[in-house]
Design a protein around this motif. Structure first.
Motif, PDB file in Angstrom:
ATOM      1  N   HIS A  74       0.851  -1.300   0.172  1.00  0.00           N
ATOM      2  CA  HIS A  74      -0.041  -0.177   0.029  1.00  0.00           C
ATOM      3  C   HIS A  74       0.869   1.410  -0.049  1.00  0.00           C
ATOM      4  CE1 HIS A  74      -3.629  -2.687   1.004  1.00  0.00           C
ATOM      5  NE2 HIS A  74      -2.545  -3.172   1.839  1.00  0.00           N
TER       6      HIS A  74
ATOM      7  N   ARG B 169      -3.175   0.493  10.012  1.00  0.00           N
ATOM      8  CA  ARG B 169      -3.605  -1.095   9.804  1.00  0.00           C
ATOM      9  C   ARG B 169      -2.877  -2.039  10.647  1.00  0.00           C
ATOM     10  NH1 ARG B 169      -4.464  -3.438   4.988  1.00  0.00           N
ATOM     11  NH2 ARG B 169      -6.022  -2.067   3.360  1.00  0.00           N
TER      12      ARG B 169
ATOM     13  N   TYR C  63      -5.989  -7.227   4.412  1.00  0.00           N
ATOM     14  CA  TYR C  63      -7.351  -7.212   4.538  1.00  0.00           C
ATOM     15  C   TYR C  63      -7.547  -5.795   4.133  1.00  0.00           C
ATOM     16  CZ  TYR C  63      -8.390 -11.538   7.502  1.00  0.00           C
ATOM     17  OH  TYR C  63      -8.632 -12.661   7.752  1.00  0.00           O
ATOM     18  N   ASP C  64      -9.158  -5.506   4.096  1.00  0.00           N
ATOM     19  CA  ASP C  64      -9.476  -4.246   3.590  1.00  0.00           C
ATOM     20  C   ASP C  64      -9.931  -3.314   4.810  1.00  0.00           C
ATOM     21  OD1 ASP C  64     -10.714  -2.381   2.219  1.00  0.00           O
ATOM     22  OD2 ASP C  64     -12.582  -3.281   1.649  1.00  0.00           O
ATOM     23  N   TYR C  65      -9.019  -2.615   5.209  1.00  0.00           N
ATOM     24  CA  TYR C  65      -9.183  -1.621   6.234  1.00  0.00           C
ATOM     25  C   TYR C  65      -9.512  -0.291   5.664  1.00  0.00           C
ATOM     26  CZ  TYR C  65      -7.831  -5.506   9.326  1.00  0.00           C
ATOM     27  OH  TYR C  65      -7.437  -6.455   9.819  1.00  0.00           O
TER      28      TYR C  65
ATOM     29  N   GLN D 225     -16.104  -8.272   1.765  1.00  0.00           N
ATOM     30  CA  GLN D 225     -15.363  -6.916   1.989  1.00  0.00           C
ATOM     31  C   GLN D 225     -13.903  -7.050   2.268  1.00  0.00           C
ATOM     32  OE1 GLN D 225     -17.054  -4.156   4.551  1.00  0.00           O
ATOM     33  NE2 GLN D 225     -15.321  -2.902   4.460  1.00  0.00           N
ATOM     34  N   GLN D 226     -13.817  -8.211   2.898  1.00  0.00           N
ATOM     35  CA  GLN D 226     -12.240  -8.534   3.566  1.00  0.00           C
ATOM     36  C   GLN D 226     -11.825  -9.658   2.960  1.00  0.00           C
ATOM     37  OE1 GLN D 226     -12.270  -9.009   7.792  1.00  0.00           O
ATOM     38  NE2 GLN D 226     -12.041  -6.873   8.165  1.00  0.00           N
ATOM     39  N   TYR D 227     -10.395  -9.656   2.703  1.00  0.00           N
ATOM     40  CA  TYR D 227      -9.823 -10.842   2.072  1.00  0.00           C
ATOM     41  C   TYR D 227      -9.700 -11.884   3.328  1.00  0.00           C
ATOM     42  CZ  TYR D 227      -6.003 -13.487  -0.187  1.00  0.00           C
ATOM     43  OH  TYR D 227      -5.350 -14.493  -0.877  1.00  0.00           O
TER      44      TYR D 227
END
Length: 435
Positions: A266, A277, A313-315, A410-412
């Protein structure tokens, strides 16, 4: 591991307490890698499918780094010596050990031999300092690191507060670096620096039994914990080239590596968002009944660092400053105070006409507000009569459906083997020293 005051306590605990991995020349590379319980704990192989820390420079402010170590060769950048002649080569082995935990890549065919760090694709910037000296060389080293491209700064030492060091840490944070420091290895509550400076990711140690390591210090605003007991690190003292180390120095190195992994995956995140994160993905420790205390806990902060989740993960990114940002100095508020003073002097010059016209203006204003209020009441009454037979808004009534907290997908999802259970479940059994 503590280094300040000539490797006082933390450092000495790490170096003189290093355990022999083995002097037998027949020790195989597989044995070395298999003894790195933290890699299995982190599910490192799964993480490396997404990020290795490539393109991220981690500054190691320490005793220097052995750039010729086979597991680090090619990953050590030119650094700087602040010790008046010792150079950036590691004299005390501590800096090389920290660099190994962060970015060792192994050696031999396919890099299958030797040890690996958590972020084997990262680069190390060695900054050799006289930790614990009266003049303190950490401040200049930290400034050099951020001015020469380091995105993560690892400070695996502790001691008293030093004004120049504190200013340097604040400078690094303002320039967008993630600053990570060890809490220390004195059991109990001890406020140590640089871990306790505002904005620093303060890291305590996790034992192999999944609980806070018995010698881990706390009281320096602990943010996270990471493996800090019996870790394999490079060490020329032993014929095998490796030794066991333990302490919060190791833990800080692992969190620095985790930050490097997040930054590769990221790259548009700010340092504060990277820290966000790491915190959001951490696993809180629980008591025997499975209860987690209020976070952040003074001993383990927000919990055990989980780099796989932090990377994949999607945060939500969160504010640019991040959750640990120090309070901003009120330059804006100072300007506001100045303009307020200016405004008061201006109003003093017009106080005469305001005094004369003030009461009539207030009276007309009150009459106008009363009339508006009456009009609003009439409109609402009419609207209610017109809508008696209409269906009320279920979202406003409190009895309707609620918005789902998270949409599916939404989350991996973590793969099998990723640490997802309570951290107080025991990791793999301890390995026996090589014979």
């Amino acid at each position: 591991m503590r280094l300040r005051r000539a490797l006082h306590l933390v450092g000495t605990g790490a170096l003189t307490g290093a355990l022999l991995l083995g002097s037998a020349p027949t020790a195989s590379a597989d044995d070395i890698r298999e003894r790195q319980w933290a890699l299995n704990f982190f599910a490192a192989e799964d993480i490396w499918e997404h990020a290795t820390g490539k393109g991220v420079t981690v500054a190691v402010v320490d005793t220097g780094v052995d750039a010729d170590n086979p597991d680090l060769k090619g990953s050590v950048l030119p650094g700087k010596d602040y010790t008046r002649g010792k150079g950036t080569r590691d004299k005390g082995r501590h800096g090389t050990a920290m660099a190994g935990l962060i970015a060792a890549h192994g050696h031999g065919p396919g890099n299958e031999s030797g040890m690996k760090g958590l972020a084997p694709g990262a680069k190390i910037m060695p900054l050799t300092t006289e930790i614990g000296s009266a003049g303190s060389s950490q401040g200049p080293a930290i400034r050099y690191a951020v001015d020469h491209g380091a995105k993560v700064i690892n400070l695996s030492y502790d001691g008293p507060a030093i004004p120049d060091e504190e200013k340097a840490v604040a400078y690094a944070i303002a320039k967008g670096a993630v600053v990570v420091a060890a809490t220390g290895n004195t059991p109990g509550k001890h406020k140590q620096y640089p871990a306790a400076y505002p904005g620093v990711v303060s890291v305590g140690a996790l034992g192999r039994d999944g609980t806070v390591w018995e010698r881990s210090s706390w009281g320096s605003k602990t943010t996270l914990v990471a493996p800090g007991e019996k870790n394999v690190t490079p060490d020329k003292k032993y014929e095998s080239g490796y030794g066991y180390t333990e302490g919060t120095s190791d833990s800080a190195a692992y969190v620095s590596a985790a930050a490097a992994l997040v930054l590769e995956k990221h790259p548009n995140l700010t340092a504060g968002q990277v820290i966000n994160r790491l915190i959001k993905s951490a696993k809180p420790l629980t008591d025997a009944k499975g209860n987690a205390p209020k976070l952040p806990d003074e001993k383990f902060g927000y919990g055990v660092v989980r780099p796989f989740r932090a990377v994949t993960y999607d945060y939500p990114s969160g504010p640019k400053a991040g959750p640990l940002a120090p309070p901003e100095k009120s330059s804006d508020s100072a300007a506001g105070a100045g303009s307020s003073d200016s405004g008061s002097s201006s109003s003093d010059g017009s106080s005469g006409w305001m005094f004369a016209l003030g009461p009539p203006i207030v009276l007309f204003g009150l009459i106008f507000l009363v009339l508006v209020g009456i009009a609003v009441v009439v409109v609402v009454f009419v609207k209610r009569r017109d809508s008696r037979d209409r269906v009320s808004d279920p979202w406003g009534s409190g009895g309707g459906p609620t918005v789902p907290s998270q949409y599916p997908g939404q989350q991996y999802q973590a793969p099998t083997g990723q640490f997802g259970g309570p951290p107080n479940s025991p990791p793999p059994p301890p390995n026996q020293p090589l014979s």
